[in-house]
Design an enzyme around this catalytic site. Structure first.
Site, PDB file in Angstrom:
ATOM      1  N   SER A 662       0.815  -1.220   0.000  1.00  0.00           N
ATOM      2  CA  SER A 662       0.000   0.000   0.000  1.00  0.00           C
ATOM      3  C   SER A 662       0.847   1.268   0.000  1.00  0.00           C
ATOM      4  CB  SER A 662      -0.939   0.007   1.215  1.00  0.00           C
ATOM      5  OG  SER A 662      -0.203   0.077   2.417  1.00  0.00           O
ATOM      6  N   LYS A 705      -6.558   4.930   8.033  1.00  0.00           N
ATOM      7  CA  LYS A 705      -5.394   5.714   7.618  1.00  0.00           C
ATOM      8  C   LYS A 705      -5.727   7.213   7.588  1.00  0.00           C
ATOM      9  CE  LYS A 705      -3.249   2.012   4.928  1.00  0.00           C
ATOM     10  NZ  LYS A 705      -2.887   1.508   3.593  1.00  0.00           N
TER      11      LYS A 705
END
Length: 819
Positions: A662, A705
């Protein structure tokens, strides 16, 4: 005209799919019809598979029910099985009886449901009746008179025989005398008494020894003749004694049989249709007759230690005739709990057992019905999985102690007769365990042909939202909790969307849903004890407090950031530095955490090197992302020239492993910044993976996040230039908390969605990415143009350096030759 960053910025309506409380058109869950537990939401596939598995009666059609804990798989399975079991025939009761022919192999006998307990009680009552009846029968004068008659006749005949033997012995001048060693012959001699009268007396030993040898031999020969006749007579007496015993035995048997016949008639008549049981009753009657003395003694001497357990029954399995087929959920599936066991009792230091200590296992209790097991627990217990497979393979259950198979010394024990089984096993476990068994156990697919998979989420629509509300109403009703109002229901729906991590899905993990409902109701009682319904503030409080209870580690990280121990820049611009985002999952707490990623570029030929990879702190997926990054550089800038560079990328202040791709797009942005010597905005954090063509791909944990970086920015102060850049494909996964959405609405924070590296680099640098010209170069002053120019210069510098080094070597060689 809107800038590129403005076009890619997401509005508040894109950051969370909300549920309008007014759309419910009701005041609360008390106005809803609750959803029964037999109709789980979002599990149509699993329900259909389970129904089919229950309908098929063929061999091997057992069911493996997969799903995550909390999905409602176990509660639904038990509820559905109990409902179905009510309509199935009740299986027989099973008893173990003493085996009169092979005492070490008790007999297993079945009787109709509910009759086992009656039979056991009837045998206990029969035993008491037999003791009284037999004792009375042998106390009657008829038995004593007949016995006395037989004895008298024997004594008369035996006496006559003895008189004949004595007369024959006297005829040969011998006296027949009984001694402890038997009968002996003593010679008789004529003599005179004190008065001179002639008498016959036994010869004395010294007189016999004084006789001549010839005379002694004559006496011995005569004695042998007399002894032979005596032996014949004694043999006749022994035969008569045997006949007497047989007569007495027949007498006793006739009296005992006549006495017990009425007692046995009732119980034999009641079970006349059961052939194994009828045979056992017949054998029992013979044994009672053989051992009638124990019954008589038990009544005459109450202190006598006599064992009559052989005439009793061990009620092994008893079923309620009104309850339907059994449904057994064995929560501790050890070998003995499943297969049954033979228990032992310590008596004076020795272990003792009998057929009454045979204990049923879950297999036997579930016979004729359903057995539900936790797959993980079965596999964790020694020999349990093998026992399950053997049961399904042989369709019979035998009780065997493991000590006989695995003990160093074979120990003799009971071997109860096996019982035929008709059972359907439902294993409940995770998809991982199911796949492992499919791959590594060749028998698994033969024995468990049906797989029913419980999902963790379902599509979100008005219909499924209504179903979720009905499910909430059902849980509240079963738990006895306050109803929820419409706003609280909307909060529940949005929470389910957040748990699913998708605006178009709803989580159906009923365990977590129940926890939220219970805790929300508790907060309503604490904060608003007078309220009739639970409201949205109570639901939000429950969610926030649950996060707070588990957020100790997250708070420690934030404290380290505030104290300057962890360095994360949220303002300004820096070349070769960017904020990446990762997710820390502690099972009960999941949160996002920013990491400072830096890159350095310099001359060389090593290519892109990840420092964590060199010290083996990265996993294979992260390494794959780094190689894709290198491939992107080659495709983008090495069409007509080789790449000649050395670069180092690292996650600063990272002291644990890194896995996942990611951050591959983030690393690429950082590397492009270092090559182009363009600063990146530190107020923007980035997440997303990248492919070889520069497309940004979706990642997981996007909500955590964004919220994690937002918290760091909030602590430092929101400037309006901060935000998070995510892949465009992750827009549907956004279910951000209201605090972030409010900051976006006020223009203090932004969320950008990009689909390519070009879009992302323009937001981060404010410089156009550039487009490829026909000449093979990029637009002048663009990011790609700067990177290509830097790479070309590094290549030229490398070539020049090589030439200079090569020329220097040649000049040194030439000077050596001149010398």
């Amino acid at each position: 005209m809107r800038s590129k960053s403005d076009k890619l910025s997401l509005g508040p309506d894109k950051l969370r799919r909300v549920k309008d409380p007014g759309s419910w058109k009701l005041e609360g869950t008390d106005s809803l019809r609750s959803r029964p537990s037999l109709h789980p939401i979002g599990q149509e596939r699993a329900v259909e598979a389970l129904e089919f598995g229950l309908a098929v009666s063929g061999r091997g059609y057992n069911i493996f029910l997969t799903g995550q804990p909390g999905s409602g798989r176990t509660s639904y399975a038990l509820a559905r099985l109990k409902s179905r079991a009510k309509g199935l025939p009740v299986p027989d009761d099973w008893l173990y009886l003493y085996n009169f022919d092979e005492p070490g192999e008790p007999l297993a006998v079945s009787v109709p449901a509910g009759e086992g307990r009656k039979l056991a009680s009837a045998l206990d009552a029969l035993l008491n009746d037999l003791k009284v009846t037999i004792s009375k029968a042998f106390e009657q004068s008829q038995y004593e008179d007949a016995k006395a008659q037989y004895v008298r006749e024997f004594q008369e005949k035996a006496g006559a025989i003895m008189e004949t033997l004595r007369a024959q012995a006297a005829k040969h001048r011998f006296s027949l005398k009984r001694t402890p060693q038997g009968f002996i012959n003593i010679p008789l001699v004529e003599d005179k008494d004190e008065n001179g009268k002639k008498i016959i007396r036994e010869i004395k030993e010294e007189e016999f020894e004084a006789l001549s040898d010839k005379r002694q031999k004559r006496y011995q020969a005569l004695s042998e003749k007399v002894s032979q006749k005596t032996l014949l007579g004694l043999r006749r007496i022994r035969d008569m004694e045997k006949e007497l015993k047989e007569k007495l035995s027949r007498l006793e048997s006739e009296i005992c049989r006549a006495a017990i016949a009425p007692c046995l008639a009732d119980i034999c008549g009641a079970w006349s249709g059961n052939r194994p049981l009828s045979s056992w009753f017949a054998r029992m009657a013979e044994d009672v007759i053989e051992n009638f003395g124990a019954f008589v003694t038990s009544m005459r001497d109450e202190s006598a230690d006599l064992d009559f357990s052989r005439y009793q029954a061990n009620l092994f399995v008893s079923n309620d005739p009104e309850a339907g087929a059994p449904v057994v959920w064995e929560t501790n599936p050890t070998y003995y709990n499943l297969s049954g066991k033979v228990e032992y009792e310590s008596r004076q230091g020795c272990l003792y057992t009998d057929f009454r200590r045979i204990t049923a296992g879950a297999f036997h209790r579930a016979n004729g019905g359903f057995l539900v097991l936790d797959a993980e627990k079965v596999l964790m217990n020694f020999m349990s999985w093998e026992a399950v497979k053997r049961l399904l393979r042989t369709e019979e259950a035998a009780i065997e102690n493991m000590g006989e198979q695995y003990g160093s010394i074979p120990v003799s024990s009971l071997r109860p007769g096996p019982i035929k089984m008709n059972i359907k096993v439902i294993l409940i476990g995770s998809p991982c365990i199911c796949e492992l068994l499919q791959n590594y156990d060749p028998e698994f697919q033969k024995l468990f042909k049906i797989r029913a998979s419980f999902d963790v989420d379902m599509p979100r629509s008005a219909k499924t939202e209504r179903q979720m509300a009905q499910c909430v109403a059902g849980i509240l009703e079963r738990e006895g909790l306050k109803p929820f109002d419409a706003e609280a229901l909307s909060e529940i729906i949005e929470w389910a969307g957040r748990e699913a991590g998708d605006q178009n899905l709803l989580s159906v993990e009923l365990g977590r849903l129940r926890e939220l409902l219970v805790e929300s109701s508790a907060w309503a009682g604490i904060l608003s004890p007078e309220a009739k319904r639970v409201g949205a503030p109570h639901v939000r409080k429950a969610i926030e407090h649950k996060r707070y209870r588990s957020a100790l580690y997250q708070e420690k990280l934030i404290r380290a950031f505030q104290d300057g121990v962890i360095r994360v820049d949220t303002t300004g611009s820096v070349v070769g530095q960017i904020n990446g985002l990762s997710v820390i999952d502690l099972t009960d707490c999941c949160f996002g955490h920013p990491s400072r990623i830096t890159a350095n570029v310099f001359m060389g030929h090593e290519g892109v090197v990840n420092i964590e990879r060199e010290v083996r702190m990265t996993g294979p997926i992260h390494n794959k992302g780094l190689m894709i990054l290198s491939s992107y550089l080659g495709r983008q800038y090495a069409r007509d020239m080789p790449l000649s560079l050395s670069a180092r990328i690292t996650f600063e202040q990272n002291y644990s492993g890194i896995e996942g791709d990611s951050a591959s797009s983030t690393e690429l942005y950082c590397l492009l910044s270092a090559l182009a010597e363009l600063p990146l905005k530190q107020g923007i954090a980035v997440t997303g993976s990248v492919d070889q063509f520069g497309n940004v791909q979706p990642i997981g944990g996007v909500n955590e996040k964004i919220e994690g970086f937002f918290e760091y920015c909030r602590l430092r102060g929101l400037t309006g230039d901060q935000g998070v850049m995510i892949p465009q494909a992750n827009i549907r996964h956004l279910m951000l908390n209201p605090e972030v959405i409010q900051a976006v609405r006020e223009g203090k924070f932004s969320v950008w969605a990009v689909s390519t590296i070009d879009e992302g680099i323009e937001i981060l640098t404010g410089v156009p990415a550039g487009r490829l010209l026909k000449s093979g170069s990029y637009t002048k002053g663009s990011v790609h143009g700067r990177v290509r120019a830097r790479l070309r210069k590094m290549l030229q510098d490398n070539i020049k350096l090589k030439k200079d080094l090569l020329g220097g070597r040649r000049s040194r060689r030439g000077s050596k030759k001149d010398q």
